[in-house]
Design a protein around this motif. Structure first.
Motif, mmCIF file in Angstrom:
data_model
loop_
_atom_site.group_PDB
_atom_site.id
_atom_site.type_symbol
_atom_site.label_atom_id
_atom_site.label_comp_id
_atom_site.label_asym_id
_atom_site.label_seq_id
_atom_site.Cartn_x
_atom_site.Cartn_y
_atom_site.Cartn_z
ATOM 1 N N GLY A 88 5.667 -33.064 -5.654
ATOM 2 C CA GLY A 88 4.302 -33.671 -4.653
ATOM 3 C C GLY A 88 4.164 -33.430 -3.805
ATOM 4 N N LEU A 89 4.792 -32.499 -2.749
ATOM 5 C CA LEU A 89 4.162 -31.437 -1.906
ATOM 6 C C LEU A 89 3.554 -30.549 -2.061
ATOM 7 C CD1 LEU A 89 7.525 -30.406 -0.646
ATOM 8 C CD2 LEU A 89 5.875 -32.055 0.614
ATOM 9 N N VAL A 90 2.882 -30.128 -3.641
ATOM 10 C CA VAL A 90 1.913 -29.349 -4.012
ATOM 11 C C VAL A 90 1.099 -30.857 -3.962
ATOM 12 C CG1 VAL A 90 1.720 -28.033 -6.042
ATOM 13 C CG2 VAL A 90 3.259 -27.614 -4.380
ATOM 14 N N VAL A 91 1.191 -31.784 -4.361
ATOM 15 C CA VAL A 91 -0.508 -32.308 -5.351
ATOM 16 C C VAL A 91 -0.624 -33.119 -3.974
ATOM 17 C CG1 VAL A 91 -0.498 -34.908 -5.653
ATOM 18 C CG2 VAL A 91 0.573 -32.936 -7.478
ATOM 19 N N ALA A 92 0.215 -33.079 -2.513
ATOM 20 C CA ALA A 92 -0.257 -33.703 -1.875
ATOM 21 C C ALA A 92 -1.110 -32.560 -0.838
ATOM 22 C CB ALA A 92 0.864 -34.241 -0.672
ATOM 23 N N THR A 93 -0.700 -31.529 -1.083
ATOM 24 C CA THR A 93 -1.476 -30.439 -0.205
ATOM 25 C C THR A 93 -2.699 -30.271 -1.176
ATOM 26 O OG1 THR A 93 0.565 -29.825 0.496
ATOM 27 C CG2 THR A 93 -1.401 -27.825 0.409
ATOM 28 N N LEU A 94 -2.813 -29.887 -1.647
ATOM 29 C CA LEU A 94 -4.132 -30.154 -2.813
ATOM 30 C C LEU A 94 -5.258 -31.434 -1.919
ATOM 31 C CD1 LEU A 94 -2.686 -28.455 -5.978
ATOM 32 C CD2 LEU A 94 -3.788 -27.618 -4.488
ATOM 33 N N VAL A 95 -4.389 -32.495 -1.820
ATOM 34 C CA VAL A 95 -5.328 -33.687 -2.132
ATOM 35 C C VAL A 95 -5.869 -33.452 -0.704
ATOM 36 C CG1 VAL A 95 -5.223 -36.225 -1.798
ATOM 37 C CG2 VAL A 95 -3.965 -35.047 -3.875
ATOM 38 N N THR A 96 -5.073 -32.838 0.418
ATOM 39 C CA THR A 96 -5.002 -33.251 1.852
ATOM 40 C C THR A 96 -6.452 -31.640 1.420
ATOM 41 O OG1 THR A 96 -3.075 -33.682 2.194
ATOM 42 C CG2 THR A 96 -4.342 -32.416 3.870
ATOM 43 N N LEU A 97 -6.424 -30.403 1.497
ATOM 44 C CA LEU A 97 -7.459 -29.910 1.023
ATOM 45 C C LEU A 97 -8.843 -30.315 0.187
ATOM 46 C CD1 LEU A 97 -5.455 -26.564 -0.287
ATOM 47 C CD2 LEU A 97 -6.632 -27.171 2.815
ATOM 48 N N VAL A 98 -8.500 -30.956 -0.183
ATOM 49 C CA VAL A 98 -10.211 -31.647 -1.132
ATOM 50 C C VAL A 98 -10.856 -32.765 -0.312
ATOM 51 C CG1 VAL A 98 -10.667 -32.985 -3.026
ATOM 52 C CG2 VAL A 98 -8.994 -31.309 -3.763
ATOM 53 N N ALA A 99 -9.559 -33.311 0.975
ATOM 54 C CA ALA A 99 -10.282 -34.479 1.655
ATOM 55 C C ALA A 99 -10.611 -33.640 3.147
ATOM 56 C CB ALA A 99 -9.085 -35.277 1.630
ATOM 57 N N GLY A 100 -10.706 -32.286 3.227
ATOM 58 C CA GLY A 100 -10.464 -31.920 3.891
ATOM 59 C C GLY A 100 -12.243 -31.122 3.803
ATOM 60 N N TYR A 101 -12.144 -30.366 2.913
ATOM 61 C CA TYR A 101 -13.708 -30.587 2.026
ATOM 62 C C TYR A 101 -14.544 -31.904 2.813
ATOM 63 C CZ TYR A 101 -17.714 -29.398 -1.086
ATOM 64 O OH TYR A 101 -18.413 -28.761 -1.555
ATOM 65 N N ARG A 102 -14.397 -32.543 1.707
ATOM 66 C CA ARG A 102 -15.753 -34.549 2.390
ATOM 67 C C ARG A 102 -15.694 -34.290 3.574
ATOM 68 N NH1 ARG A 102 -18.752 -35.360 -0.200
ATOM 69 N NH2 ARG A 102 -17.631 -34.790 -2.413
ATOM 70 N N VAL A 103 -14.721 -34.457 4.572
ATOM 71 C CA VAL A 103 -15.242 -33.420 5.495
ATOM 72 C C VAL A 103 -16.187 -33.275 6.148
ATOM 73 C CG1 VAL A 103 -13.481 -34.523 8.186
ATOM 74 C CG2 VAL A 103 -12.018 -34.972 6.701
ATOM 75 N N ILE A 104 -15.690 -32.371 6.052
ATOM 76 C CA ILE A 104 -16.676 -31.114 6.458
ATOM 77 C C ILE A 104 -17.584 -30.994 5.718
ATOM 78 C CG2 ILE A 104 -17.917 -28.356 6.131
ATOM 79 C CD1 ILE A 104 -13.930 -28.011 6.677
ATOM 80 N N ARG A 105 -18.437 -31.127 4.475
ATOM 81 C CA ARG A 105 -19.462 -31.800 3.600
ATOM 82 C C ARG A 105 -19.547 -32.861 3.634
ATOM 83 N NH1 ARG A 105 -22.733 -27.187 2.097
ATOM 84 N NH2 ARG A 105 -22.777 -28.844 0.755
ATOM 85 N N GLY A 106 -18.802 -33.627 3.953
ATOM 86 C CA GLY A 106 -19.293 -35.038 3.730
ATOM 87 C C GLY A 106 -20.331 -35.925 3.651
ATOM 88 N N PRO A 107 -21.393 -36.529 2.914
ATOM 89 C CA PRO A 107 -23.075 -36.726 2.910
ATOM 90 C C PRO A 107 -23.289 -37.472 4.096
ATOM 91 C CG PRO A 107 -22.147 -36.980 0.257
ATOM 92 C CD PRO A 107 -21.451 -37.424 1.438
ATOM 93 N N THR A 108 -22.553 -39.180 4.063
ATOM 94 C CA THR A 108 -22.149 -39.749 5.203
ATOM 95 C C THR A 108 -20.960 -40.154 6.111
ATOM 96 O OG1 THR A 108 -21.632 -41.580 3.765
ATOM 97 C CG2 THR A 108 -23.487 -40.845 3.707
ATOM 98 N N THR A 109 -21.192 -40.324 6.753
ATOM 99 C CA THR A 109 -19.487 -40.617 8.360
ATOM 100 C C THR A 109 -19.025 -41.535 7.428
ATOM 101 O OG1 THR A 109 -21.361 -40.711 10.316
ATOM 102 C CG2 THR A 109 -19.714 -41.768 10.670
#
Length: 99
Positions: free
Chosen positions: A19-40
């Motif tokens: 669960g810790l590994v999965v939550a960490t990976l999802v956080t990294l993917v969400a971090g990518y969406r924060v940086i790239r994300g097309p809209t606010t």
């Protein structure tokens, strides 16, 4: 204060670590969406996801280490995440946080 150490079964420790590994990976993917994300709004949802995952990591770490302090930390983080999400959503929709 008396602290009682309870040993968790091996499968529970494994599930918590996964669960810790999965939550960490999802956080990294969400971090990518924060940086790239097309809209606010995409960025706002990604930040909310990161806040939720940080809370889940704190709770899982509390379960893994058998320390209740991290549950208190996760409650504070959840409140801060909720309030900040509401503030950003009001800013995005109305252009002002406080009327």
């Amino acid at each position: 204060m008396v602290r009682v150490a309870i040993e968790a079964p091996a499968f529970l420790t494994t599930v918590i670590q996964v669960g810790l590994v999965v939550a960490t990976l999802v956080t990294l993917v969400a971090g990518y969406r924060v940086i790239r994300g097309p809209t606010t709004p995409d960025r706002v949802v990604a930040l909310d996801t990161i806040a939720t995952n940080v809370v889940s990591v704190a709770v899982l770490f509390a379960l893994l280490t058998n320390q209740g302090f991290f549950v208190s930390v996760s409650l504070v983080l959840a409140i801060i995440g909720f309030v900040s999400t509401i503030a950003v959503a009001r800013y995005v929709t109305e252009g002002d946080i406080i009327e």
